[in-house]
Design an enzyme around this catalytic site. Structure first.
Site, PDB file in Angstrom:
ATOM      1  N   TYR A 281      46.507  56.865  44.039  1.00 32.63           N
ATOM      2  CA  TYR A 281      47.558  56.574  45.010  1.00 32.63           C
ATOM      3  C   TYR A 281      48.553  57.740  44.971  1.00 32.63           C
ATOM      4  O   TYR A 281      49.300  57.888  44.005  1.00 32.63           O
ATOM      5  CB  TYR A 281      48.242  55.256  44.671  1.00 32.63           C
ATOM      6  CG  TYR A 281      47.235  54.179  44.318  1.00 32.63           C
ATOM      7  CD1 TYR A 281      46.637  53.407  45.314  1.00 32.63           C
ATOM      8  CD2 TYR A 281      46.841  53.972  42.992  1.00 32.63           C
ATOM      9  CE1 TYR A 281      45.683  52.444  44.997  1.00 32.63           C
ATOM     10  CE2 TYR A 281      45.889  53.018  42.675  1.00 32.63           C
ATOM     11  CZ  TYR A 281      45.314  52.255  43.674  1.00 32.63           C
ATOM     12  OH  TYR A 281      44.362  51.314  43.357  1.00 32.63           O
TER      13      TYR A 281
ATOM     14  N   HIS B  83      39.341  43.428  35.795  1.00 37.45           N
ATOM     15  CA  HIS B  83      39.771  42.156  35.218  1.00 37.45           C
ATOM     16  C   HIS B  83      38.629  41.153  35.296  1.00 37.45           C
ATOM     17  O   HIS B  83      37.675  41.317  36.056  1.00 37.45           O
ATOM     18  CB  HIS B  83      41.009  41.625  35.960  1.00 37.45           C
ATOM     19  CG  HIS B  83      40.825  41.550  37.462  1.00 37.45           C
ATOM     20  ND1 HIS B  83      40.139  40.518  38.079  1.00 37.45           N
ATOM     21  CD2 HIS B  83      41.237  42.375  38.462  1.00 37.45           C
ATOM     22  CE1 HIS B  83      40.137  40.715  39.390  1.00 37.45           C
ATOM     23  NE2 HIS B  83      40.791  41.834  39.650  1.00 37.45           N
TER      24      HIS B  83
ATOM     25  N   HIS C 185      50.017  46.023  45.979  1.00 36.45           N
ATOM     26  CA  HIS C 185      49.879  44.655  46.474  1.00 36.45           C
ATOM     27  C   HIS C 185      50.522  44.505  47.860  1.00 36.45           C
ATOM     28  O   HIS C 185      51.240  43.553  48.127  1.00 36.45           O
ATOM     29  CB  HIS C 185      50.484  43.662  45.478  1.00 36.45           C
ATOM     30  CG  HIS C 185      49.706  43.562  44.205  1.00 36.45           C
ATOM     31  ND1 HIS C 185      50.257  43.102  43.021  1.00 36.45           N
ATOM     32  CD2 HIS C 185      48.418  43.859  43.915  1.00 36.45           C
ATOM     33  CE1 HIS C 185      49.337  43.129  42.066  1.00 36.45           C
ATOM     34  NE2 HIS C 185      48.219  43.588  42.580  1.00 36.45           N
TER      35      HIS C 185
ATOM     36  N   ASP D 165      35.961  39.502  44.987  1.00 36.64           N
ATOM     37  CA  ASP D 165      37.098  40.441  44.974  1.00 36.64           C
ATOM     38  C   ASP D 165      36.566  41.850  45.212  1.00 36.64           C
ATOM     39  O   ASP D 165      36.050  42.491  44.298  1.00 36.64           O
ATOM     40  CB  ASP D 165      37.813  40.350  43.629  1.00 36.64           C
ATOM     41  CG  ASP D 165      39.087  41.180  43.579  1.00 36.64           C
ATOM     42  OD1 ASP D 165      39.463  41.770  44.604  1.00 36.64           O
ATOM     43  OD2 ASP D 165      39.708  41.246  42.494  1.00 36.64           O
TER      44      ASP D 165
ATOM     45  N   GLU E 243      37.525  48.735  39.395  1.00 33.25           N
ATOM     46  CA  GLU E 243      38.294  49.142  40.572  1.00 33.25           C
ATOM     47  C   GLU E 243      39.239  50.319  40.308  1.00 33.25           C
ATOM     48  O   GLU E 243      40.463  50.185  40.405  1.00 33.25           O
ATOM     49  CB  GLU E 243      39.108  47.948  41.103  1.00 33.25           C
ATOM     50  CG  GLU E 243      39.911  47.210  40.033  1.00 33.25           C
ATOM     51  CD  GLU E 243      40.643  46.004  40.600  1.00 33.25           C
ATOM     52  OE1 GLU E 243      41.491  46.191  41.485  1.00 33.25           O
ATOM     53  OE2 GLU E 243      40.350  44.878  40.147  1.00 33.25           O
TER      54      GLU E 243
ATOM     55  N   ASP F 271      58.132  18.273  56.395  1.00 39.18           N
ATOM     56  CA  ASP F 271      57.093  17.301  56.067  1.00 39.18           C
ATOM     57  C   ASP F 271      55.713  17.938  55.883  1.00 39.18           C
ATOM     58  O   ASP F 271      54.695  17.240  55.913  1.00 39.18           O
ATOM     59  CB  ASP F 271      56.988  16.246  57.183  1.00 39.18           C
ATOM     60  CG  ASP F 271      58.249  15.410  57.285  1.00 39.18           C
ATOM     61  OD1 ASP F 271      58.878  15.181  56.233  1.00 39.18           O
ATOM     62  OD2 ASP F 271      58.602  15.013  58.397  1.00 39.18           O
TER      63      ASP F 271
ATOM     64  N   ASP G 287      41.463  45.184  50.506  1.00 39.46           N
ATOM     65  CA  ASP G 287      41.187  44.448  49.271  1.00 39.46           C
ATOM     66  C   ASP G 287      41.175  42.974  49.651  1.00 39.46           C
ATOM     67  O   ASP G 287      42.219  42.372  49.902  1.00 39.46           O
ATOM     68  CB  ASP G 287      42.274  44.747  48.243  1.00 39.46           C
ATOM     69  CG  ASP G 287      41.974  44.171  46.865  1.00 39.46           C
ATOM     70  OD1 ASP G 287      41.187  43.209  46.786  1.00 39.46           O
ATOM     71  OD2 ASP G 287      42.539  44.672  45.874  1.00 39.46           O
TER      72      ASP G 287
ATOM     73  N   GLU H 207      36.349  48.904  44.722  1.00 43.86           N
ATOM     74  CA  GLU H 207      36.221  47.786  43.776  1.00 43.86           C
ATOM     75  C   GLU H 207      34.934  47.011  44.023  1.00 43.86           C
ATOM     76  O   GLU H 207      34.623  46.632  45.148  1.00 43.86           O
ATOM     77  CB  GLU H 207      37.410  46.846  43.922  1.00 43.86           C
ATOM     78  CG  GLU H 207      37.358  45.612  43.037  1.00 43.86           C
ATOM     79  CD  GLU H 207      38.542  44.696  43.248  1.00 43.86           C
ATOM     80  OE1 GLU H 207      38.814  43.863  42.369  1.00 43.86           O
ATOM     81  OE2 GLU H 207      39.179  44.796  44.322  1.00 43.86           O
TER      82      GLU H 207
END
Length: 437
Positions: free
Chosen positions: A381, A348, A237, A265, A377, A44, A254, A400
């Site tokens: 890695y 972006h 991510h 961001d 950004e 619910d 981030d 970023e």
């Protein structure tokens, strides 16, 4: 109805947006924009409601199960809303509703009807119209509702291309809200730096960030926060946020808040113990130099592609100097050898969505214009198992910021968060000394 969001922008802003939509519609046409609906979490319980960005952009209305109908004919231009009617019993359980009677005045509409009357009113209002603007596939409930209509339009067009262009260039009011989102996000990152130390958990730092958002008037994050320590920072991510912060590791954060539905961001990378190792310092300095150069280039008349090409060259040259890549700069760029360590774009659009709408052009070559807001950004890695000097293995760095394109070049909206190595170390060491007192 939650007026906290609508109060952030004057009603005239929504009216003017609808005028601009009417100006781009064909004669004898109708346009439908559907709200978001509540989504089940379990049994619910629902997830917190967040309005569809397009619907909000044209209405300023923050309730589910609603539809905006714009009609454009030679005789008139009409704005009609379909929404949930008032219901004292349901409102006792689930919260207040604006209702049909109050909607026209509150939202500057010509008419309002119950959502239950959608098909009947749509048939009456649009029976002689030839063109329908509808974003098919955006909301399944919208397509299902519209399928019950008996009207057969001669042509169905998508309104997203021209509304996306409208959203891409921010108004002064929107810029004010994005600046606030950026500032609150910056305060949260400062708090994260101050609270980070070895043996805390990643999600503890995430909780500090979310608390700082709330404390400054931003109830929600704009996206799932990333607190990635050590080699977790090499997962773009990463959102598990459940590992222990280890002495000697970097942590990549981030995170950005949502203020009045507009997003911030920011990403910062810093040492858990407050002090960069030599290898961490070298990789970080390379990413920072690339970001600074990109910011210099992201001005009116330039493009994201032009800046990213420069970023790639700086990174490849730097990776050669560190012994992570071997060979000629131009050949390595041609071979895209850098993609192993830098596999995403430079930035972006930013606005009502953290990855906001708007065309980027071929290979992100669109010319930047005054009023655009975007992220910058760059990152590196380096996998733990990479065949490179061991001191660089498992290091992930991203930096970023949020940029507003202005007549003078650009404005960094997130400059309040330090990113120079010495500034980061000073802030963290000062805080750790204070915590021992």
């Amino acid at each position: 109805m939650d007026l906290a969001y609508s109060a952030a922008l004057p009603q005239e802003e929504f009216i003017e947006r609808r005028r601009r939509v009417w100006a781009q519609m064909q004669p004898n046409s109708a346009l439908l924009v559907f709200s978001e609906i509540e989504k089940r979490r379990n049994n619910d319980c629902e997830f917190p409601f967040r309005q569809d960005s397009y619907f909000w952009y044209l209405t300023g209305f923050h309730e589910p199960n609603a539809v905006l109908l714009l009609i454009n004919t030679e005789q008139a231009k009409k704005a009609i809303m379909f929404l949930r009617p008032r219901d004292p019993l349901l409102e006792t359980w689930h919260g207040r509703r604006l209702g049909v009677e109050r909607a026209p005045q509150q939202l500057a509409l010509d008419d309002a009807y119950s959502i239950d009357d959608f098909n009947a009113v749509l048939s009456e209002e649009c029976n002689n119209l030839s063109v329908l603007y509808h974003a098919a596939g955006l909301h399944p409930w919208a397509d299902e509702l519209l399928a019950g209509s008996a009207i057969d339009f001669a042509e169905v067009l998508d309104w997203r291309p021209f509304v996306n262009e409208m959203r891409l260039i921010k108004s002064l009011n929107e810029i004010r809200l994005i600046q606030q989102a950026a500032q609150i996000s910056a305060l949260a990152h400062l708090k994260a730096m101050q609270e980070t130390r070895p043996n805390r958990l990643e999600y503890e730092i995430e909780s500090e960030i979310l608390h700082e958002f709330n404390r400054h008037g931003a109830r929600f994050a704009a996206y799932n926060s990333i607190v990635a320590s050590g080699e977790n920072a090499c997962i773009l991510h990463y959102t598990e946020n459940d590992q222990v912060l280890k002495d000697g590791d970097l942590v990549l954060i981030d995170a950005g808040c949502e203020f009045a539905l507009y997003a911030g961001d920011i990403t910062r990378t810093f040492p858990v113990n407050g002090k960069f190792t030599q290898a961490q310092r070298e990789v970080y300095a390379l990413v920072l130099s690339a970001q600074k150069r990109a910011i210099e280039l992201l001005v009116p008349g330039a493009s994201i592609k032009k800046a990213n090409d420069e970023v790639i060259r700086i990174k490849v040259q730097g990776l050669i100097e560190l012994g992570i890549l071997q060979g000629d700069v131009d050949e390595l760029i041609e071979q895209k050898a850098y993609r192993r360590f830098y596999m995403h774009g430079l930035g972006h659009w930013l606005g009502l969505d953290v990855h906001d709408v708007g065309e980027y052009g071929e290979e992100r070559g669109r010319t930047l214009e005054i009023g655009m807001v975007l992220t910058v950004e760059p990152g590196l890695y380096i996998p733990k198992d990479a065949d490179i000097p061991t001191e660089y293995q498992g290091i992930g760095v991203r930096i970023e910021d949020n940029l507003l394109i202005t007549e003078y070049g650009n404005k960094i909206l997130t400059a309040a968060v330090p990113k120079e190595i010495d500034e980061i170390e000073y802030l963290m060491q000062k805080n750790q000394e204070f915590s021992k007192m």
